[in-house]
Design an enzyme around this catalytic site. Structure first.
Site, mmCIF file in Angstrom:
data_model
loop_
_atom_site.group_PDB
_atom_site.id
_atom_site.type_symbol
_atom_site.label_atom_id
_atom_site.label_comp_id
_atom_site.label_asym_id
_atom_site.label_seq_id
_atom_site.Cartn_x
_atom_site.Cartn_y
_atom_site.Cartn_z
ATOM 1 N N ARG A 275 -86.274 73.268 44.795
ATOM 2 C CA ARG A 275 -85.924 71.846 44.866
ATOM 3 C C ARG A 275 -86.368 71.167 46.160
ATOM 4 O O ARG A 275 -86.339 69.953 46.268
ATOM 5 C CB ARG A 275 -84.396 71.688 44.672
ATOM 6 N N ASN B 46 -91.155 59.662 92.441
ATOM 7 C CA ASN B 46 -91.183 58.424 91.656
ATOM 8 C C ASN B 46 -92.479 58.378 90.858
ATOM 9 O O ASN B 46 -93.566 58.528 91.418
ATOM 10 C CB ASN B 46 -91.066 57.198 92.552
ATOM 11 N N ASP C 82 -79.369 78.794 53.830
ATOM 12 C CA ASP C 82 -79.530 77.352 53.597
ATOM 13 C C ASP C 82 -78.243 76.577 53.870
ATOM 14 O O ASP C 82 -78.081 75.455 53.409
ATOM 15 C CB ASP C 82 -80.030 77.089 52.165
HETATM 16 C C1 UD1 Z 1 -74.874 80.088 45.461
HETATM 17 C C2 UD1 Z 1 -73.663 80.727 44.786
HETATM 18 C C3 UD1 Z 1 -72.658 79.626 44.442
HETATM 19 C C4 UD1 Z 1 -72.257 78.897 45.721
HETATM 20 C C5 UD1 Z 1 -73.491 78.369 46.478
HETATM 21 C C6 UD1 Z 1 -73.076 77.876 47.869
HETATM 22 C C7 UD1 Z 1 -74.393 82.719 43.531
HETATM 23 C C8 UD1 Z 1 -74.716 83.277 42.180
HETATM 24 N N1 UD1 Z 1 -74.084 81.407 43.572
HETATM 25 O O1 UD1 Z 1 -75.475 79.183 44.540
HETATM 26 O O2 UD1 Z 1 -71.508 80.185 43.821
HETATM 27 O O3 UD1 Z 1 -71.389 77.817 45.419
HETATM 28 O O4 UD1 Z 1 -74.458 79.423 46.667
HETATM 29 O O5 UD1 Z 1 -74.141 77.266 48.559
HETATM 30 O O6 UD1 Z 1 -74.386 83.445 44.488
HETATM 31 N N2 UD1 Z 1 -81.333 84.085 47.579
HETATM 32 C C9 UD1 Z 1 -81.958 85.277 47.859
HETATM 33 N N3 UD1 Z 1 -82.431 86.045 46.833
HETATM 34 C C10 UD1 Z 1 -82.293 85.676 45.532
HETATM 35 C C11 UD1 Z 1 -81.651 84.442 45.249
HETATM 36 C C12 UD1 Z 1 -81.179 83.677 46.290
HETATM 37 O O7 UD1 Z 1 -82.099 85.659 49.019
HETATM 38 O O8 UD1 Z 1 -82.749 86.438 44.659
HETATM 39 C C13 UD1 Z 1 -80.832 83.275 48.703
HETATM 40 C C14 UD1 Z 1 -81.421 81.884 48.787
HETATM 41 O O9 UD1 Z 1 -82.591 81.893 49.597
HETATM 42 C C15 UD1 Z 1 -80.303 81.059 49.409
HETATM 43 C C16 UD1 Z 1 -79.049 81.804 48.965
HETATM 44 O O10 UD1 Z 1 -79.455 83.081 48.525
HETATM 45 O O11 UD1 Z 1 -80.362 81.055 50.816
HETATM 46 C C17 UD1 Z 1 -78.314 81.084 47.854
HETATM 47 O O12 UD1 Z 1 -79.195 80.953 46.753
HETATM 48 P P1 UD1 Z 1 -79.274 79.614 45.919
HETATM 49 O O13 UD1 Z 1 -80.263 79.794 44.840
HETATM 50 O O14 UD1 Z 1 -79.413 78.447 46.813
HETATM 51 O O15 UD1 Z 1 -77.801 79.661 45.263
HETATM 52 P P2 UD1 Z 1 -76.928 78.460 44.739
HETATM 53 O O16 UD1 Z 1 -77.405 78.039 43.409
HETATM 54 O O17 UD1 Z 1 -76.846 77.406 45.794
HETATM 55 CA CA CA Z 2 -77.929 76.909 47.758
#
Ligand code: UD1
Ligand code: CA
Length: 430
Positions: free
Chosen positions: A17, A350, A109
């Site tokens: 996104r 200065n 993030d």
């Molecule tokens: C996640 C949580 C959600 C929470 C939210 C808070 C899960 C399933 N969901 O959702 O409950 O409310 O964060 O911000 O955990 N990442 C990896 N490897 C992966 C997938 C993601 O390292 O395979 C990392 C991403 O880079 C990111 C973090 O995990 O920094 C969260 O992933 P993201 O996809 O942003 O999760 P959300 O949908 O925000």
């Molecule tokens: Ca997130």
């Protein structure tokens, strides 16, 4: 430092996104520092080792962690392919087979979380002998976040992601902050049991809640009220909102410590800038990166400090002055329209309007240093071609281009002689 706690920071996701071709999500910046930088800085004092899970554009994130954080004990672990947040955390299992301490999990993030809040969260976990604790908060608009589901007795039951939630669950306003504390020895086996049985076909970290309850562990949600600290960055819009929140917080802290911010609406100051008492920051000033500014200084209006700037007491940096990677000693004035880069300025210097330190040679790409010793006076519109030193007390005449070192107390100037042609204009118009 808690010698028995390690951090796992999730930073492997694609960040779709953000719509960025060049920069992985966690390396997008807020006032000169990346999102991941904020998260690591917030855990570096409370954990003795930090594992950053990398995957999407891994080389860039690895390079960042190595160059900025390897000395504090941060390391990267590759997750490839990226099969979800639970899968991401499981990547550290081989490194922690015999580890008995605690694991603090955060997302790369979520840069607004603060050490103070993390300490309260850790205290909550320890006070009630919890095995698994997840941080939660109440969001007026919880869309997109995992929902905290509790039973009639308010006991935590599970976390349901937006995409898996039914209409009733979607109405829940208590959300998962994405921050967890685990007693590792009791919880590590969960990573053998996670299954991707959900709408996204991912291994969800959130499933550890349900698993822990089944295993009769002590599983809890710690609700915090500092809502803004949970704000996650998934888009450029989120990035702009977080930048505003971060800035407002910094300006408030500075004002509480005795710094005057004339117009908080137009002033931007990075979290890593320290400012002494009774300094006044005038409107439209932008200060990014790491800087130290002394007491009783006047900065701006419209000054731009780009990081690596150290300013001692009673210094004035005026209108449209840009400073980068420089030290400016006490009682020195850089009043108007100047660029000071890679420089060291003594006391009572200065700098006349429009002075430039020419620090960069675009052919060799080498940056060089300008040194101005105490009591040096630089006339307006001077170019100091670095590397160059102006010794103590020397004066430079206005409009000069200085390419050699200048001896103490000398006057140096490069200027073609002034010609005056009498009645020249009158003869022309005739
Ligand atoms: C996640 C949580 C959600 C929470 C939210 C808070 C899960 C399933 N969901 O959702 O409950 O409310 O964060 O911000 O955990 N990442 C990896 N490897 C992966 C997938 C993601 O390292 O395979 C990392 C991403 O880079 C990111 C973090 O995990 O920094 C969260 O992933 P993201 O996809 O942003 O999760 P959300 O949908 O925000
Ligand atoms: Ca997130």
């Amino acid at each position: 430092m808690n010698k028995n706690m390690k951090a796992v920071i999730l930073a492997a996701g694609k960040g779709t996104r953000m719509k960025s071709e060049t920069t992985p999500k966690v390396l997008h910046e807020i006032m000169g520092k990346s999102l991941l930088g904020y998260v690591i800085d917030n855990v570096k004092n409370i954990t003795d080792e930090q594992f950053v899970i990398v995957g999407h554009q891994a080389e860039k994130v690895e390079e960042f962690v190595k160059s900025k954080y390897s000395e504090i004990g941060a390391k990267t672990v590759i997750q490839s392919p990226q099969l979800g947040t639970g899968h991401a955390v499981s990547m550290v299992c081989p490194f922690l087979e015999n580890y008995e301490g605690q694991i603090l999990i955060l997302c790369g993030d979520t840069p607004l979380i603060q050490e103070k809040t993390l300490n309260e969260f850790i205290k909550f976990h320890n006070d009630i002998n919890s095995d698994i604790t997840v941080m939660s908060t109440l969001f007026e608009n919880p869309t997109g976040y995992g929902r905290i589901i509790r039973d009639q007795d308010k006991h935590l039951k599970c976390i349901v992601e937006e995409k898996d939630a039914d209409d009733n669950q979607k109405k829940v306003k208590e959300v998962n902050a994405g921050i967890y504390l685990l007693n590792w020895a009791k919880v590590k086996d969960v990573f053998k049991d996670l299954k991707p049985n959900n709408a996204q076909g991912e291994y969800y970290l959130t499933d550890i809640i349900f698993w822990g309850i089944e295993k009769k562990l002590n599983v809890n949600a710690c609700m915090i009220d500092v809502v803004e600290e949970i704000y996650g960055i998934n888009s450029r819009q989120n990035l702009a909102v977080a930048t505003k929140i971060m800035n407002k917080r910094k300006l408030n802290n500075l004002m509480s410590e005795g710094v005057t911010i004339v117009d908080p609406d137009s002033t931007w100051i990075s979290e890593d800038t320290i400012i002494g008492q009774d300094t006044i920051i005038y409107p439209s000033t932008y200060i990014e990166g790491k800087n130290v500014i002394g007491k009783n200084c006047k900065i701006g209006p419209c000054a731009h400090l780009r990081g690596g700037v150290e300013v001692l007491d009673n210094v004035k940096l005026g209108n449209f002055v840009e400073v980068k990677k420089s030290k400016i000693s006490s009682n020195t004035n850089v009043g108007h329209l100047s660029y000071i880069g890679d420089s060291e300025l003594g006391s009572f210097v200065n700098i006349g309007a429009g002075t430039i330190t020419a620090n960069y040679d675009p052919l060799s790409k080498i940056k060089s240093k300008t040194t101005l010793k105490d009591n040096v006076k630089i006339g307006s519109n001077t170019v100091l071609v670095a590397p160059v030193t102006v010794e103590e007390g020397a004066n430079i005449g206005a409009g000069s281009v200085i390419t050699k070192n200048i001896e103490p107390w000398a006057l140096a100037l490069t200027r073609s002689p002034l010609k005056i042609l009498s009645d020249w204009v009158k003869k022309k118009i005739k």
